[in-house]
Write a protein that holds these residues in place. Structure first.
Motif, PDB file in Angstrom:
ATOM      1  N   ASP A 114      45.408  22.671 -29.260  1.00 24.58           N
ATOM      2  CA  ASP A 114      44.680  23.679 -28.017  1.00 24.58           C
ATOM      3  C   ASP A 114      44.570  25.036 -28.642  1.00 24.58           C
ATOM      4  OD1 ASP A 114      44.053  21.568 -26.366  1.00 24.58           O
ATOM      5  OD2 ASP A 114      46.057  21.760 -25.424  1.00 24.58           O
ATOM      6  N   GLU A 115      45.693  25.350 -29.450  1.00 21.91           N
ATOM      7  CA  GLU A 115      45.779  27.014 -29.811  1.00 21.91           C
ATOM      8  C   GLU A 115      44.655  27.313 -30.750  1.00 21.91           C
ATOM      9  OE1 GLU A 115      48.197  24.584 -30.051  1.00 21.91           O
ATOM     10  OE2 GLU A 115      49.410  25.370 -28.040  1.00 21.91           O
ATOM     11  N   ALA A 116      43.824  26.324 -31.158  1.00 24.47           N
ATOM     12  CA  ALA A 116      42.764  26.606 -32.299  1.00 24.47           C
ATOM     13  C   ALA A 116      41.835  27.379 -31.569  1.00 24.47           C
ATOM     14  CB  ALA A 116      42.055  25.315 -32.802  1.00 24.47           C
ATOM     15  N   PRO A 117      41.387  28.550 -32.208  1.00 24.91           N
ATOM     16  CA  PRO A 117      40.347  29.311 -31.577  1.00 24.91           C
ATOM     17  C   PRO A 117      38.999  28.688 -31.484  1.00 24.91           C
ATOM     18  CG  PRO A 117      41.421  30.543 -33.504  1.00 24.91           C
ATOM     19  CD  PRO A 117      41.833  29.318 -33.645  1.00 24.91           C
ATOM     20  N   PRO A 118      38.277  28.901 -30.124  1.00 19.60           N
ATOM     21  CA  PRO A 118      37.177  28.361 -30.004  1.00 19.60           C
ATOM     22  C   PRO A 118      36.108  28.325 -31.146  1.00 19.60           C
ATOM     23  CG  PRO A 118      38.076  29.295 -28.005  1.00 19.60           C
ATOM     24  CD  PRO A 118      38.615  29.827 -29.158  1.00 19.60           C
ATOM     25  N   ALA A 119      35.875  29.568 -31.613  1.00 19.66           N
ATOM     26  CA  ALA A 119      34.910  29.862 -32.682  1.00 19.66           C
ATOM     27  C   ALA A 119      35.332  28.980 -33.888  1.00 19.66           C
ATOM     28  CB  ALA A 119      34.877  31.255 -33.301  1.00 19.66           C
ATOM     29  N   VAL A 120      36.516  28.609 -34.376  1.00 18.79           N
ATOM     30  CA  VAL A 120      36.870  27.841 -35.414  1.00 18.79           C
ATOM     31  C   VAL A 120      36.679  26.357 -35.096  1.00 18.79           C
ATOM     32  CG1 VAL A 120      38.601  26.983 -36.902  1.00 18.79           C
ATOM     33  CG2 VAL A 120      38.505  29.447 -36.384  1.00 18.79           C
ATOM     34  N   GLN A 121      36.697  25.847 -33.958  1.00 16.33           N
ATOM     35  CA  GLN A 121      36.340  24.408 -33.655  1.00 16.33           C
ATOM     36  C   GLN A 121      34.887  24.440 -33.721  1.00 16.33           C
ATOM     37  OE1 GLN A 121      38.349  22.485 -30.431  1.00 16.33           O
ATOM     38  NE2 GLN A 121      39.962  23.814 -30.114  1.00 16.33           N
ATOM     39  N   SER A 122      33.998  25.339 -33.079  1.00 12.82           N
ATOM     40  CA  SER A 122      32.798  25.456 -33.325  1.00 12.82           C
ATOM     41  C   SER A 122      32.189  25.301 -34.985  1.00 12.82           C
ATOM     42  CB  SER A 122      32.022  26.304 -32.560  1.00 12.82           C
ATOM     43  OG  SER A 122      32.024  26.648 -31.213  1.00 12.82           O
ATOM     44  N   PHE A 123      33.055  25.971 -35.707  1.00 11.89           N
ATOM     45  CA  PHE A 123      32.806  25.958 -36.982  1.00 11.89           C
ATOM     46  C   PHE A 123      33.026  24.608 -37.655  1.00 11.89           C
ATOM     47  CE2 PHE A 123      34.349  28.290 -41.225  1.00 11.89           C
ATOM     48  CZ  PHE A 123      33.011  28.173 -41.757  1.00 11.89           C
ATOM     49  N   VAL A 124      33.998  23.855 -37.164  1.00 16.44           N
ATOM     50  CA  VAL A 124      34.265  22.524 -37.685  1.00 16.44           C
ATOM     51  C   VAL A 124      33.261  21.640 -37.325  1.00 16.44           C
ATOM     52  CG1 VAL A 124      35.925  20.660 -37.791  1.00 16.44           C
ATOM     53  CG2 VAL A 124      36.806  23.040 -38.194  1.00 16.44           C
TER      54      VAL A 124
END
Length: 402
Positions: free
Chosen positions: A154-164
């Motif tokens: 949950d701590e992963a930045p939303p922008a990074v999750q979108s990137f993945v």
């Protein structure tokens, strides 16, 4: 300059007399020296007698295949990783790894680790990561036509999750303590190849750190010599070990007359390698404190980091978020926007405040786009009238004259 891989096998770092064939990669560490409490990593061995020393006459450039003889077989296609710039700043050099294809140093690791997945015929790769590693693994898997599963928190930045997700990876958000059991299930039931750690103390993919050796090769070609010291942002220490191994190879081959000291630059909220060095144990697990430097916020250390620091005569440095932010700001004022964790190399050099007899390199690992809070609203800036009434053409602190 391409060529065949001269890799010959895998060797235990816990006991170098213990060796294994090159295939399959032993992703859970050395079976004979590891225990449930302590896992010893493996490294790749090579037929160094067959290395053509003219390999190091070339200039640094993209695609790790230029260093193929000293890497495991590269069966995954390139995304143009490597060949990153070396910039002079404030009396030191900055090796800017944010210029890689997915904007982080992890591209060097994943070119090699995903190649292993291709070689063994795995249907995909699986990785536990809250940031750079997951995005990079997903990108290289997509390029190679493989599936990818990224276990994040949950701590992963939303922008990074979108990137993945943009690379077509399946992203599963889990509590941190559940990620590794889930990873092992995916490996066992789906046959996916793990490109991140599966053990209590860190081992990682045995081929992964080999990709980071190419930073050492590039630094030699860019500087014309081995640096006196290298400061690396350090989480699990694969980068640190890879850079150190690259320089030990250059020295053993007679390419350089010396090797640098390498410094582990860790967040003070964790610092497992600093703890291991201070207490004299091979590796340890620590409790995590609060920090915004999530990229190097690792509870588990690994033996390879201890080896690199100890054998090179370096040190493990603990850094506060304030020290990291000061270094991040200094780099930004020179046109380099890096993630907070990525500024740890420069922060460590500044904290040590020691003179060296030769070039000093601070590695930056990833782009500022990966940071927590990127994209959130920011306070309103100056008005036009304030700018027009202020100092004319004010330059940032440390800016070079035009």
């Amino acid at each position: 300059m391409n060529g065949e891989s001269l890799a010959t096998g895998q060797r235990s770092l816990g006991d170098p007399s213990i060796t294994y064939p090159l295939w399959p990669p032993l992703t859970s560490g050395c079976p004979r020296t590891s225990t449930p409490e302590l896992a010893y990593p493996l490294e790749v061995t090579y037929d160094y007698a067959r290395v053509d020393k003219s390999l190091f006459d070339q200039q640094a450039g993209p695609d790790l295949a230029r260093w193929a003889p000293l890497l495991p077989p590269l069966d995954a296609p390139t995304l143009g990783e490597g060949g990153t710039p070396l910039l002079e700043f404030d009396g030191v050099f900055v090796k800017d790894e944010s210029r890689n294809p997915t904007w982080s140093h992890k591209d060097r690791l994943n070119r090699v680790a995903v190649s292993a997945a291709v070689h063994v015929g795995a249907p995909g790769v699986v990785v536990a990561s809250s940031g750079n590693h997951g995005a990079s693994a997903a990108a290289y898997a997509a390029r190679a036509g493989l599936g990818a599963i990224v276990l994040t928190s949950d701590e992963a930045p939303p922008a990074v999750q979108s990137f993945v997700r943009s690379y077509g990876a399946q992203v599963l958000t889990l509590p941190v303590e559940d990620r590794w059991p889930a990873l092992r299930q995916i490996v066992e039931r789906l046959g996916y190849h793990p490109v991140s750690n599966t053990t209590v103390t860190h081992t990682g993919h045995p081929f992964g750190a080999e990709g980071y050796k190419t930073i050492a090769y590039e630094l030699f070609t860019q500087l014309g010599t081995a640096p006196a010291a290298v400061f690396c942002p350090t989480g699990y220490a694969e980068l640190l070990f890879g850079v150190w191994k690259g320089f030990t190879e250059l020295h053993a081959l007679g390419i350089t007359a010396s090797t640098p000291r390498v410094f582990s630059c860790e967040t003070a909220a964790a610092g497992p390698h600093a703890r291991a060095l201070a207490t004299g144990v091979p590796a340890t697990v620590v409790e995590l404190g609060p920090t915004d430097a999530y990229g190097i916020d690792c509870a588990a250390g690994g033996y390879r980091g201890l080896r690199a620091v100890r054998d090179s005569g370096g040190e493990a440095l603990l850094l506060t978020d304030e020290e990291l932010r000061a270094a991040q700001t200094a780099l930004s004022r020179q046109g380099l926007w890096v993630e907070l964790s990525s500024a740890a190399g420069l922060a460590g050099y500044r904290k040590l405040a020691r003179a060296f007899d030769g070039p000093v390199v601070c590695v930056t690992t990833s782009s500022g786009f990966k940071d927590i809070g990127v994209g959130e609203p920011i306070p309103e800036g100056q008005s036009l009238s304030q700018i027009l009434s202020g100092p004319i053409a004010a330059k940032p602190s440390g800016a070079s004259p035009s």
